[in-house]
Design a protein around this motif. Sequence first.
Motif, PDB file in Angstrom:
ATOM      1  N   VAL A 196      16.065  -7.341  15.533  1.00  0.00           N
ATOM      2  CA  VAL A 196      15.791  -8.699  14.644  1.00  0.00           C
ATOM      3  C   VAL A 196      14.624  -8.335  13.895  1.00  0.00           C
ATOM      4  O   VAL A 196      14.449  -8.446  12.707  1.00  0.00           O
ATOM      5  N   LEU A 197      13.702  -7.617  14.280  1.00  0.00           N
ATOM      6  CA  LEU A 197      12.369  -7.138  13.592  1.00  0.00           C
ATOM      7  C   LEU A 197      12.832  -6.252  12.525  1.00  0.00           C
ATOM      8  O   LEU A 197      12.240  -6.344  11.210  1.00  0.00           O
ATOM      9  N   ILE A 198      13.671  -5.106  12.737  1.00  0.00           N
ATOM     10  CA  ILE A 198      14.041  -4.545  11.762  1.00  0.00           C
ATOM     11  C   ILE A 198      14.836  -4.756  10.750  1.00  0.00           C
ATOM     12  O   ILE A 198      14.750  -4.594   9.446  1.00  0.00           O
ATOM     13  N   ALA A 199      15.642  -6.045  10.968  1.00  0.00           N
ATOM     14  CA  ALA A 199      16.515  -6.543  10.002  1.00  0.00           C
ATOM     15  C   ALA A 199      15.987  -7.431   9.062  1.00  0.00           C
ATOM     16  O   ALA A 199      16.286  -7.546   8.137  1.00  0.00           O
ATOM     17  N   GLN A 200      14.675  -7.535   9.326  1.00  0.00           N
ATOM     18  CA  GLN A 200      13.788  -8.584   8.359  1.00  0.00           C
ATOM     19  C   GLN A 200      13.215  -7.879   7.396  1.00  0.00           C
ATOM     20  O   GLN A 200      12.770  -8.490   6.344  1.00  0.00           O
ATOM     21  N   ILE A 201      13.172  -6.283   7.517  1.00  0.00           N
ATOM     22  CA  ILE A 201      12.824  -5.675   6.347  1.00  0.00           C
ATOM     23  C   ILE A 201      13.874  -5.755   5.002  1.00  0.00           C
ATOM     24  O   ILE A 201      14.964  -5.501   5.273  1.00  0.00           O
ATOM     25  N   ASN A 202      13.406  -6.206   3.981  1.00  0.00           N
ATOM     26  CA  ASN A 202      14.329  -6.827   2.934  1.00  0.00           C
ATOM     27  C   ASN A 202      14.083  -5.828   1.671  1.00  0.00           C
ATOM     28  O   ASN A 202      14.994  -6.136   0.862  1.00  0.00           O
ATOM     29  N   ASN A 203      13.526  -4.890   1.671  1.00  0.00           N
ATOM     30  CA  ASN A 203      13.837  -3.920   0.605  1.00  0.00           C
ATOM     31  C   ASN A 203      14.188  -2.393   0.893  1.00  0.00           C
ATOM     32  O   ASN A 203      13.651  -1.428   0.511  1.00  0.00           O
ATOM     33  N   ALA A 204      14.748  -2.407   2.134  1.00  0.00           N
ATOM     34  CA  ALA A 204      15.277  -1.133   2.633  1.00  0.00           C
ATOM     35  C   ALA A 204      16.629  -1.131   2.819  1.00  0.00           C
ATOM     36  O   ALA A 204      17.254  -2.362   3.154  1.00  0.00           O
ATOM     37  N   GLU A 205      17.428   0.011   2.863  1.00  0.00           N
ATOM     38  CA  GLU A 205      18.693  -0.063   3.323  1.00  0.00           C
ATOM     39  C   GLU A 205      18.919   0.334   4.969  1.00  0.00           C
ATOM     40  O   GLU A 205      18.301   1.436   5.422  1.00  0.00           O
ATOM     41  N   ILE A 206      19.365  -0.512   5.641  1.00  0.00           N
ATOM     42  CA  ILE A 206      19.307  -0.295   7.117  1.00  0.00           C
ATOM     43  C   ILE A 206      20.838  -0.407   7.690  1.00  0.00           C
ATOM     44  O   ILE A 206      21.542  -0.993   7.517  1.00  0.00           O
ATOM     45  N   TYR A 313       3.766  -5.726  15.248  1.00  0.00           N
ATOM     46  CA  TYR A 313       2.319  -5.493  14.442  1.00  0.00           C
ATOM     47  C   TYR A 313       2.562  -4.138  13.469  1.00  0.00           C
ATOM     48  O   TYR A 313       2.239  -4.065  12.193  1.00  0.00           O
ATOM     49  N   PHE A 314       3.186  -3.136  13.806  1.00  0.00           N
ATOM     50  CA  PHE A 314       3.329  -2.133  13.130  1.00  0.00           C
ATOM     51  C   PHE A 314       4.174  -2.124  11.615  1.00  0.00           C
ATOM     52  O   PHE A 314       3.563  -2.138  10.510  1.00  0.00           O
ATOM     53  N   LEU A 315       5.088  -2.922  11.769  1.00  0.00           N
ATOM     54  CA  LEU A 315       6.098  -3.524  10.680  1.00  0.00           C
ATOM     55  C   LEU A 315       5.252  -4.212   9.721  1.00  0.00           C
ATOM     56  O   LEU A 315       5.271  -4.227   8.633  1.00  0.00           O
ATOM     57  N   SER A 316       4.292  -4.979  10.316  1.00  0.00           N
ATOM     58  CA  SER A 316       3.404  -6.005   9.694  1.00  0.00           C
ATOM     59  C   SER A 316       2.502  -5.458   8.703  1.00  0.00           C
ATOM     60  O   SER A 316       2.272  -5.776   7.573  1.00  0.00           O
ATOM     61  N   ALA A 317       1.819  -4.348   9.211  1.00  0.00           N
ATOM     62  CA  ALA A 317       0.830  -3.542   8.625  1.00  0.00           C
ATOM     63  C   ALA A 317       1.503  -2.713   7.298  1.00  0.00           C
ATOM     64  O   ALA A 317       1.067  -2.673   6.447  1.00  0.00           O
ATOM     65  N   LEU A 318       2.794  -2.084   7.819  1.00  0.00           N
ATOM     66  CA  LEU A 318       3.543  -1.366   6.633  1.00  0.00           C
ATOM     67  C   LEU A 318       3.792  -2.326   5.611  1.00  0.00           C
ATOM     68  O   LEU A 318       3.857  -1.890   4.469  1.00  0.00           O
ATOM     69  N   GLN A 319       4.284  -3.771   5.820  1.00  0.00           N
ATOM     70  CA  GLN A 319       4.629  -4.713   4.760  1.00  0.00           C
ATOM     71  C   GLN A 319       3.377  -4.682   3.957  1.00  0.00           C
ATOM     72  O   GLN A 319       3.592  -5.503   2.696  1.00  0.00           O
ATOM     73  N   GLN A 320       2.185  -4.430   4.285  1.00  0.00           N
ATOM     74  CA  GLN A 320       0.977  -4.698   3.561  1.00  0.00           C
ATOM     75  C   GLN A 320       0.566  -3.420   2.849  1.00  0.00           C
ATOM     76  O   GLN A 320      -0.640  -3.260   2.382  1.00  0.00           O
ATOM     77  N   ASN A 321       1.789  -2.491   2.573  1.00  0.00           N
ATOM     78  CA  ASN A 321       1.455  -1.428   1.912  1.00  0.00           C
ATOM     79  C   ASN A 321       0.499  -0.307   2.410  1.00  0.00           C
ATOM     80  O   ASN A 321      -0.350   0.534   1.782  1.00  0.00           O
ATOM     81  N   SER A 327      -1.201   1.958   9.807  1.00  0.00           N
ATOM     82  CA  SER A 327      -0.463   0.749  10.249  1.00  0.00           C
ATOM     83  C   SER A 327      -0.371   0.947  11.906  1.00  0.00           C
ATOM     84  O   SER A 327      -0.508   0.225  12.706  1.00  0.00           O
ATOM     85  N   LEU A 328      -0.459   2.285  12.176  1.00  0.00           N
ATOM     86  CA  LEU A 328      -0.230   2.666  13.693  1.00  0.00           C
ATOM     87  C   LEU A 328      -1.455   2.134  14.571  1.00  0.00           C
ATOM     88  O   LEU A 328      -1.592   1.544  15.358  1.00  0.00           O
ATOM     89  N   ARG A 329      -2.886   2.382  13.803  1.00  0.00           N
ATOM     90  CA  ARG A 329      -3.968   2.090  14.369  1.00  0.00           C
ATOM     91  C   ARG A 329      -4.222   0.435  14.462  1.00  0.00           C
ATOM     92  O   ARG A 329      -4.567   0.011  15.495  1.00  0.00           O
ATOM     93  N   GLU A 330      -3.923  -0.248  13.568  1.00  0.00           N
ATOM     94  CA  GLU A 330      -3.631  -1.582  13.556  1.00  0.00           C
ATOM     95  C   GLU A 330      -3.028  -2.195  14.774  1.00  0.00           C
ATOM     96  O   GLU A 330      -3.196  -3.196  15.283  1.00  0.00           O
ATOM     97  N   ALA A 331      -1.745  -1.612  14.742  1.00  0.00           N
ATOM     98  CA  ALA A 331      -0.753  -1.928  15.603  1.00  0.00           C
ATOM     99  C   ALA A 331      -1.148  -1.820  17.203  1.00  0.00           C
ATOM    100  O   ALA A 331      -1.361  -2.685  18.043  1.00  0.00           O
ATOM    101  N   ARG A 332      -1.932  -0.700  17.295  1.00  0.00           N
ATOM    102  CA  ARG A 332      -2.447  -0.255  18.573  1.00  0.00           C
ATOM    103  C   ARG A 332      -3.743  -1.117  18.940  1.00  0.00           C
ATOM    104  O   ARG A 332      -4.053  -1.620  20.004  1.00  0.00           O
ATOM    105  N   ILE A 365       5.477   4.039   3.277  1.00  0.00           N
ATOM    106  CA  ILE A 365       6.588   3.097   3.086  1.00  0.00           C
ATOM    107  C   ILE A 365       5.919   1.687   2.348  1.00  0.00           C
ATOM    108  O   ILE A 365       4.938   1.292   2.861  1.00  0.00           O
ATOM    109  N   SER A 366       6.471   1.165   1.515  1.00  0.00           N
ATOM    110  CA  SER A 366       6.448  -0.013   0.978  1.00  0.00           C
ATOM    111  C   SER A 366       7.477  -1.072   1.381  1.00  0.00           C
ATOM    112  O   SER A 366       8.601  -0.747   1.106  1.00  0.00           O
ATOM    113  N   PHE A 367       7.115  -2.283   1.545  1.00  0.00           N
ATOM    114  CA  PHE A 367       7.953  -3.409   1.838  1.00  0.00           C
ATOM    115  C   PHE A 367       7.449  -4.547   1.081  1.00  0.00           C
ATOM    116  O   PHE A 367       6.377  -4.601   0.824  1.00  0.00           O
TER     117      PHE A 367
END
Length: 536
Positions: A196-206, A313-321, A327-332, A365-367
């Motif tokens: 579900v989390l991966i599917a919410q990325i809307n500017n990537a081909e998944i 948390y990791f995807l949330s940070a990536l979505q902030q460019n 992003s790993l540090r923020e998620a950890r 990665i930019s989302f």
Amino acid sequence: MSKLVVLNLGAGNLNDGFRNVIAQLRLKDGKIEQFIGSLPPAPELATLNQQWQLLYYALHQRFDVARRRLFEVEEKGLTNISVRGFQELCQEIETKFNLWLDSPSFLKVDHKLRTKLDQNEEVQIIIETGDRTLHRFPWHLWHFLEDYQQAEIGLSNLEYSPINLEKKQRNKPRNKPRILTILGHSEGINVKADQVLIAQINNAEIVFLVEPKSAEFHEILWDEKGWDILFFAGHSHTENHQGIIFINPQESLNIKELKTAINKAIKQGLQLAIFNSCDGIGLAEELSKLNLPQIIVMREGVPDLIAQEFLKYFLSALQQNKSVFCSLREARERLQAWDNDFPGGSWLPMICQNLSIPNDSIFKISFDDKIEVPKKNKSNVKIFFYSILLLLLILFVAVKNYDNYSLNKLSSIISNLLVNNQLKSENITFEEEGKILIENLYQALSNKDFPLAETFYDVSLKQQFNPDFFKQFSKVTVNNLEVSYQDMNIIKFIGENNYIYLDNTYQTEKRNYTVSKIGNQLQITSSNFIEVTKPR
């Protein structure tokens, strides 16, 4: 742009110390500044790390935590296990680890780095060492990171080589990332949360593969379009320094068995592999030997909830460019909120980096900032419009004395438009949309509303549709729909059909379905019988 610090510990180990520690500050103009120091023997750190591992697994087994590994770890006679005792051990490790790094022979390296680095810039610190104990060590405890909030620590093999991308990848970079998501064996855990989390990325081909066979996994890694990210969720563990993933209930694979396919994916642009699964040290070591640019794994067995929260948390940070490292540090750090419930969970995520990749080309990665959801007022206007249109058509055909089939046909077409528009007006996933569409088909078949049922099919299936076949049943249902494949435009399901006859006997069959995006609508483009599971 980030700065890169490479800390090469050279030959040595915790028992004997590291006599020749070289710190390199690699600058953007290609220049290198180098500082030399050493680290004394610290055998107690190795002992403390072993105690931490034993207590970590013992605590989580006592709590009966669902983890992404299939095997239990023996408690080896441990008694009086408590969260408080574990937390005290964590504090002791942090204190003694930093005392070791504050040794006079290394402190001069620390001080020189501080004079060269800005506290507000991103800093990637890579530890080069062949000591496997230090691979598992929580380097994020180094107090250096407290003063450099944009810094993160990763690991690297002592040996690495540059990647020779295929010509088509060098000449034609992708506009948006391609993500291959493997959802492996999931007994006792919930990998659908990852999906579900991966599917919410809307500017990537998944593309999703659920419990694939080995041949399917190999084949998709060879996809000629290439992949940017490989994501795995499921069970895994390390055995004899070798990482093993369980791709389905019957099959497991190690990296050596995937070597050729992964090498091909790397040459076609694979930049990052994320294994959101247990005990991934062995996976990281083997993938590093293949020169994969970046690898994220969990150091030890990971509780299911921690794996899900980390990914969120990791995807949330990536979505902030933010970069992969930041992003790993923020998620950890955000995982620390769960340390009382899942002690040690925030220590698990780690990253490995191929240092042959130039610092200015490290994958970022930019989302989009957020997923766009159609506004309800616009959807309600559309629904109102279609409702009025339906009413007018019914009145029109009534006046024109159309036959009942024509009337049903017209109303069914409008009903299907309403179903599709309602799907668009709600914040639901592609998987949920597909399930609703198939369930609505069988509701129409049970109601003998064959004109409506026909509208759920594409042109080819409409030609094959035979209403007379369904007249022998009092009810037809579909249950247990599970995703077997998914990309941006197609989703495939496997489900069970119950055919209830007029005499109340029934038969259960397994069937597959393909739902495709055609224009602005979803339609069923394929449906095939698999087997009878309960004969009449």
